[in-house]
Write an enzyme that holds these catalytic residues in place. Structure first.
Site, PDB file in Angstrom:
ATOM      1  N   SER A  31      11.899  29.186   2.888  1.00 19.25           N
ATOM      2  CA  SER A  31      12.343  30.282   2.032  1.00 19.25           C
ATOM      3  C   SER A  31      11.527  31.546   2.340  1.00 19.25           C
ATOM      4  O   SER A  31      11.370  31.919   3.500  1.00 19.25           O
ATOM      5  CB  SER A  31      12.242  29.873   0.558  1.00 19.25           C
ATOM      6  OG  SER A  31      12.889  30.791  -0.286  1.00 19.25           O
ATOM      7  N   ALA A  32      10.961  32.188   1.314  1.00 19.53           N
ATOM      8  CA  ALA A  32      10.153  33.381   1.569  1.00 19.53           C
ATOM      9  C   ALA A  32       8.917  33.049   2.389  1.00 19.53           C
ATOM     10  O   ALA A  32       8.400  33.891   3.131  1.00 19.53           O
ATOM     11  CB  ALA A  32       9.751  34.036   0.257  1.00 19.53           C
ATOM     12  N   ASP A  46      15.386  27.202   5.974  1.00 15.72           N
ATOM     13  CA  ASP A  46      16.250  27.936   5.054  1.00 15.72           C
ATOM     14  C   ASP A  46      15.717  29.348   4.792  1.00 15.72           C
ATOM     15  O   ASP A  46      15.506  29.759   3.640  1.00 15.72           O
ATOM     16  CB  ASP A  46      16.424  27.173   3.742  1.00 15.72           C
ATOM     17  CG  ASP A  46      17.898  27.112   3.338  1.00 15.72           C
ATOM     18  OD1 ASP A  46      18.744  26.924   4.229  1.00 15.72           O
ATOM     19  OD2 ASP A  46      18.205  27.263   2.139  1.00 15.72           O
ATOM     20  N   HIS A  53      18.916  24.475  -1.036  1.00 18.03           N
ATOM     21  CA  HIS A  53      17.735  25.259  -0.682  1.00 18.03           C
ATOM     22  C   HIS A  53      16.461  24.611  -1.231  1.00 18.03           C
ATOM     23  O   HIS A  53      15.410  24.643  -0.579  1.00 18.03           O
ATOM     24  CB  HIS A  53      17.899  26.673  -1.247  1.00 18.03           C
ATOM     25  CG  HIS A  53      16.762  27.594  -0.957  1.00 18.03           C
ATOM     26  ND1 HIS A  53      16.595  28.209   0.256  1.00 18.03           N
ATOM     27  CD2 HIS A  53      15.727  28.019  -1.743  1.00 18.03           C
ATOM     28  CE1 HIS A  53      15.514  28.970   0.227  1.00 18.03           C
ATOM     29  NE2 HIS A  53      14.968  28.879  -0.978  1.00 18.03           N
TER      30      HIS A  53
END
Length: 446
Positions: free
Chosen positions: A299-300, A326, A418
């Protein structure tokens, strides 16, 4: 083992073959045969996402022949410290799918026993029901062994019986954020938190931090370069988000997590992305002592891993590989922009990390740090994993909601959303990463 812990039990061969024979005799198709502990399966599945269908099914917990657990739960008032230890071990054994408490030593770390964030949520709920206590999300990790957790529960029950305990009120910022998430205005709240973060202390040079941040080891293994996982930048991010991933790589690879600076009380925030990457590069190089390493992010945290890879390559300390799971970039948020409210609500509801003013303002600060960042080509081979299940409804069937990364050398889909790709499906993601790394940077033969 993964399926057994989640309620899908191995079937005796004779029973499985007999059931299969009946289906073939009836000329049925599309039938699945399984021996499922529906109570355990439903509680784990619903902990990761709403499951209306499972909620309407009768659970085998109603059948005495299928009830698991070493003993009925005593009333809270009757539980002494020794009884609480038995309770904690019994409930932990049930969550993990063990036959009894002998598989849960009193002094074993929950992480070493195999507790990921999903299992932690389940055990916290079960202990709350058994004791009548309202337990905070990180209780298992704040009291990391069954013995320590039992002592903590005993103290809470003793205080409650004596009337000495009182709930701690959430701060105004935390309450604001919760209301924003509940009303679909989380994105606005993050912008406000970024403004509030400008009043926090910052470091403008690496020496102002007092040394590079320490990496958090999660597992050891014998094969190939160690994995350095970059924590995310959400309020609930941190080393624990990689617990299940690291557990799946036990005995295969060293795994450590690089936390983001400023998420713990007393830590200053970085004044900019450059100084943050400098201190993180120092931390990685010190940890690896000149040896090869692989950067990993989800993610981030995948954005942070890519930015760190670029900084390390600029120093001539190239990572052996980069794994992005992701990833959605600030310049091309894709589904992250559409599902932002759903994602923030999911984290707020299910996180085992306590959300406080420090973490909220750090999230706002990092949101601003990364707004102008965009990935550039790197020399290291890149593996891109993307989730195969959507987080929510997708409004435009003409566009693909899945994560994309044009700079990847290899892309692969893994099961889960996610979030669940890093929890109940983390073993698949870990196996995919391990296999790919064996191909692109095989272990050195002594």
């Amino acid at each position: 083992e993964y399926l057994r812990r989640r309620g899908v039990r191995a079937m005796p061969p004779d029973a499985a073959l007999a059931a299969l024979g009946r289906i073939l005799d009836a000329d049925e198709s599309g039938v699945t045969i399984s021996d499922t502990h529906w109570g355990r399966f439903a509680s784990g599945f619903a902990a990761a996402r709403p499951a209306p269908l499972l909620a309407e099914l009768p659970t085998v917990d109603d059948d005495p022949a299928h009830r698991a657990g070493p003993a009925p739960r005593p009333a809270p008032a009757a539980i002494d410290r020794a009884g609480l230890l038995v309770l904690v071990r019994a409930e932990a054994a049930e969550v993990l799918g063990h036959d009894g408490i002998d598989d849960v030593p009193a002094d074993a770390e929950f992480a070493a026993l195999g507790f990921d964030s999903l299992a932690a949520v389940q055990l916290r709920r079960r202990l709350g029901e058994a004791t009548g206590l309202s337990l905070p999300a990180p209780v298992l990790f704040d009291h990391g062994t069954p013995d320590a957790l039992a002592a903590h529960l005993h103290g809470l029950l003793t205080d409650a019986a004596g009337g000495t305990s009182a709930p701690v009120a959430a701060s105004a910022l935390v309450e604001m954020y919760r209301r924003a998430v509940g009303t679909g205005r989380a994105a606005e709240a993050v912008e406000v938190l970024g403004t509030v973060a400008t009043f926090r202390p910052v470091f403008r040079a690496p020496d102002e931090l007092g040394g590079p941040p320490a990496l958090v080891p999660l597992g050891t293994g014998a094969g190939g370069p160690p994995l350095i996982c970059c924590a995310g930048t959400a309020a609930a991010s941190g080393p624990r988000e990689f617990t299940a991933f690291a557990a799946a790589l036990a005995d295969l690879r060293d795994v450590a997590v690089l936390p983001q600076t400023g998420f713990l009380p007393g830590e200053p925030l970085p004044a900019g992305l450059d100084v943050l990457l400098d201190v993180q590069a120092d931390a990685v190089l010190a940890h690896c002592a000149g040896g090869p390493f692989v950067l990993v992010g989800h993610s981030a945290g995948a954005n942070m891993a890519h930015a760190l890879a670029l900084r390390l390559e600029a120093r001539g300390a190239d990572p052996a590989a980069l794994v992005l799971m992701d990833i959605y970039t600030p310049a091309a948020p894709g589904a992250m922009g559409v599902w932002r409210e759903e994602m923030l609500a999911w984290v707020a509801e299910r996180s085992v990390v306590p959300v406080d003013d420090t973490r909220l303002t750090a999230m706002g600060a990092y949101h601003r740090l990364l707004l102008g960042w965009a990935p550039r080509p790197i020399r290291a081979p890149v593996l891109h994993l993307y989730a195969g299940e959507p987080v929510g409804a997708w409004p435009d069937p003409r566009q693909d909601w899945r994560s994309r990364f044009d700079g990847a050398h290899t892309s692969a889909e893994v099961p889960g959303t996610h979030f669940s790709m890093m929890t109940e499906h983390a073993s698949v993601a870990a196996a995919t990463v391990h296999k790919w790394l064996d191909e692109v940077c095989p272990p050195r033969v002594p």
